[in-house]
Design an enzyme around this catalytic site. Structure first.
Site, short mmCIF file in Angstrom:
data_model
loop_
_atom_site.label_atom_id
_atom_site.label_comp_id
_atom_site.label_asym_id
_atom_site.label_seq_id
_atom_site.Cartn_x
_atom_site.Cartn_y
_atom_site.Cartn_z
N ILE D 30 0.83 -1.21 0.00
CA ILE D 30 0.00 0.00 0.00
C ILE D 30 0.87 1.26 0.00
O ILE D 30 0.38 2.35 -0.27
CB ILE D 30 -0.96 0.06 1.21
CG1 ILE D 30 -0.19 0.16 2.53
CG2 ILE D 30 -1.90 -1.13 1.23
CD1 ILE D 30 -1.08 0.61 3.69
N ASP D 31 2.16 1.12 0.32
CA ASP D 31 3.00 2.30 0.53
C ASP D 31 3.42 2.99 -0.77
O ASP D 31 3.81 4.15 -0.76
CB ASP D 31 4.25 1.90 1.32
CG ASP D 31 3.90 1.28 2.66
OD1 ASP D 31 2.88 1.68 3.25
OD2 ASP D 31 4.63 0.38 3.12
N ARG D 58 -12.51 16.56 7.76
CA ARG D 58 -12.66 17.93 7.25
C ARG D 58 -14.07 18.47 7.54
O ARG D 58 -14.23 19.64 7.90
CB ARG D 58 -12.38 17.96 5.74
CG ARG D 58 -12.68 19.26 5.05
CD ARG D 58 -11.65 20.35 5.28
NE ARG D 58 -10.50 20.22 4.38
CZ ARG D 58 -9.42 20.99 4.44
NH1 ARG D 58 -9.34 21.96 5.35
NH2 ARG D 58 -8.41 20.80 3.62
N GLU D 91 -3.71 21.61 4.05
CA GLU D 91 -2.94 22.84 4.17
C GLU D 91 -1.43 22.52 4.23
O GLU D 91 -0.61 23.33 3.79
CB GLU D 91 -3.39 23.64 5.39
CG GLU D 91 -4.61 24.50 5.11
CD GLU D 91 -5.91 23.71 4.92
OE1 GLU D 91 -6.03 22.60 5.49
OE2 GLU D 91 -6.81 24.17 4.19
#
Lengths: 227, 227, 227, 227
Positions: D30-31, D58, D91
């Site tokens: 998965i990496d 979020r 961000e």
């Protein structure tokens, strides 16, 4: 100006560019069939939605010994159908690029799978090959096998975008803005051979679509796997 | 023996019980329409799958000003249609319990919503009211409004179960085993007024279905919300 | 005015009502712990999100023979933990209503499951029982079994609402508006014994929470199933 | 024999090949960090799971004006973090390939976003950069901004595979079998520049990983987008 769309939108972009506007195109359609780009924004979201719907249909098919014929979108292209065909382990995939309108072949394939002990069949049709409901009825009438048609239709055109779609859209958008900042126009951002590149609109529109090498390779794999 | 199914299965359970077997029934159908129980295992999974498919269709309808007519499952019952109607904010829901086969009324509803400024319409049909593809064509022919039909079909019958389905199935299964351990037979486990209870099969089968108070209440709310 | 929230918000609603405003409250928290109502808006969405996350963790635990300790939300209440416990087939659930802070018992439960041949363990903690990371470390230090902690945290507080949440929110909202139209105030809409009802705020706030009959029943079922 | 795994597994494959077995490797982690291949099976499923979890976080962050620091998997590689960073509009993203362990910079980024009017911040850490819980606490202690840490952990390692993972796994598997049928051994199937190819194990293992051109490009886009 950045225009997201397909070949039609790109022709419009070209006209605007010839009139002096700075215009960059981004390949954007769930169908996957813009020749200049190996990827079109929206495809991954649509194909995953279709795949999960077909996963659900397979659950029922498995427990009821049914034959299901599922129509996915793609207009004149077989990308969604072919990807789902591999991802869902479909017994057959019918795509406009190779279909010869011989329904007897489809019936023979179903019959062969039944002989091999498969109790249920998933057949995936690209919408470009015709009316799936009628095809299912004809095949059922002749073969006597119960065939249930499902039209996925606009289910494939909504939903939260997948990661690949969001990332590629961000990269292509950033590249389009970079091109505009460099004063360029009349170009299409594309994903080709694993890289984000850009082409002149004329060059992009002249590229060959249809049964590409990549599509042919996928189709062969599907045929190997569905034996 | 524990039998999961609907009224037909329960009649079978009854026969086995009369022959001396210890049999307990559990209400299990995606349609939601077993009179003795306010909940049937499978409903929550099916209705969430249908709702998410309709969410996706709404995305496209919103951006293209279309009218979509979507057929959900439910045989002769309107539960899935009504729940989706409320959850998806459908403009109309057509269910067998109340439908009078007056398509003019449906057209008037669409027209009224268009007058009120709604650019797209979602109409949800329970499968029990007839052939949605044909209904969509007839309405389009008369009204001139483009109506796209989608049949969700077996998509609603698969997928990973939701939490409510898993928990209620576990509780009902545990209760059925408890009843068997107590030597009881010929009983149906049910969810009634918020509690897990059990009824004699005769009593369970004699309960009134159709347009129950609960369904009527939901239908009124839908009508209030879809104005 | 309609106020959606928990007991704190309802006290505020009461103050406004005493000052002459028409105020109706709706039980709204993912924690499931408002005494006057058998259901609180948000619970179903949160518990399904938590359940699917734990499904994923189980996939890895199954293939790697691990013990996983997962902290779900719920403040001082064990509803999310208990529902997930049943839905995910957890080996243990630790909830504030019954936990005696005896970690040796938890270790004994893990040991017992290992003896019975279970290769992996899922332990679900309600956040109200303490710091799951530290608990996992202590248990690992003493027992020698590798215990991996996961804190689901705010993952449970977002996402597209489930059908049950949308439908119950619509019904409760409609009922609140009806009450206001009837000139009523200082009342809480609730879901009790399978029906939507309303209570005076004083009455609602005086109802007993904690280890209710319903919670006790679920807890017993979990214990039976996790043997 | 077909071995699915990473560089460690490929070294094992090499040993078996040298002993005379026919062995083909497939890049599977998965990496996303196997140097010889632009894609590794499992990545797309993991990154979509992480992305949806962060979407949910979020939602809460947006309505509560919080700063969230989320640890995704990836061992010593930043692929998952970077893709989520772009897909979730983070961000900041902190990845081992570029991180200089200067937490003041992270705080300055948060402060700058707050000045620009952003009410919430999503910071995504690749697990390789250290203990996210402790980092969140240190940043909160110094900056006074509430920072909530979430460790996604094994949630990312399960679930139903995405379409891309299923299709690429099928194609790579078919290619591995083809190679074996041709009598080849000691080779790794890879996805490079948009095509499925194969390399000698020695060649594959000698390729450079770390901050590749592709990763650098993605990182720059992220920095442009998160301003």
């Amino acid at each position: 100006m950045v225009i997201a769309g397909g070949d039609g939108s790109f022709k419009g972009a070209q006209k605007l560019a010839h009139k002096g506007m700075n215009v960059i195109g981004i390949p954007c359609t769930i169908d996957g069939d813009i020749s200049c780009s190996d990827y079109t924004i929206g495809f991954d979201t649509a194909v995953n939605t279709a795949m999960r719907a077909i996963d659900n249909i397979r659950d029922t098919a498995s427990s009821h010994e049914k034959c299901s014929m599922i129509e996915v979108m793609g207009r004149n292209a077989g990308y969604i159908a072919l990807w789902c065909g591999i991802a869902n382990g479909a017994e057959s995939v019918v795509i406009p690029e190779t279909y010869d309108y011989n329904e007897v072949k489809i019936m023979k394939t179903i019959a062969k799978h039944r002989e091999n002990g498969k109790k249920n069949n998933i057949i995936i049709n690209a919408e470009g090959v015709g009316d799936t409901s009628k095809m299912a009825k004809r095949i059922q009438a002749i073969s006597g096998i119960h065939v249930r048609a499902t039209i996925l239709s606009y289910i494939q055109r909504g939903g939260t975008p997948t990661c690949r779609d969001r990332v590629y859209a961000s990269v292509m958008g950033a590249k389009a803005v970079d091109l505009l900042c460099e004063g360029k126009s009349n170009r299409i951002v594309a994903y080709k051979n694993g890289n984000f590149v850009d082409y002149d609109v004329d060059e992009a529109l002249s590229m060959k679509g249809g049964m590409t090498e990549g599509l042919k390779y996928m189709y062969e794999i599907l045929e190997d796997l569905s034996v």
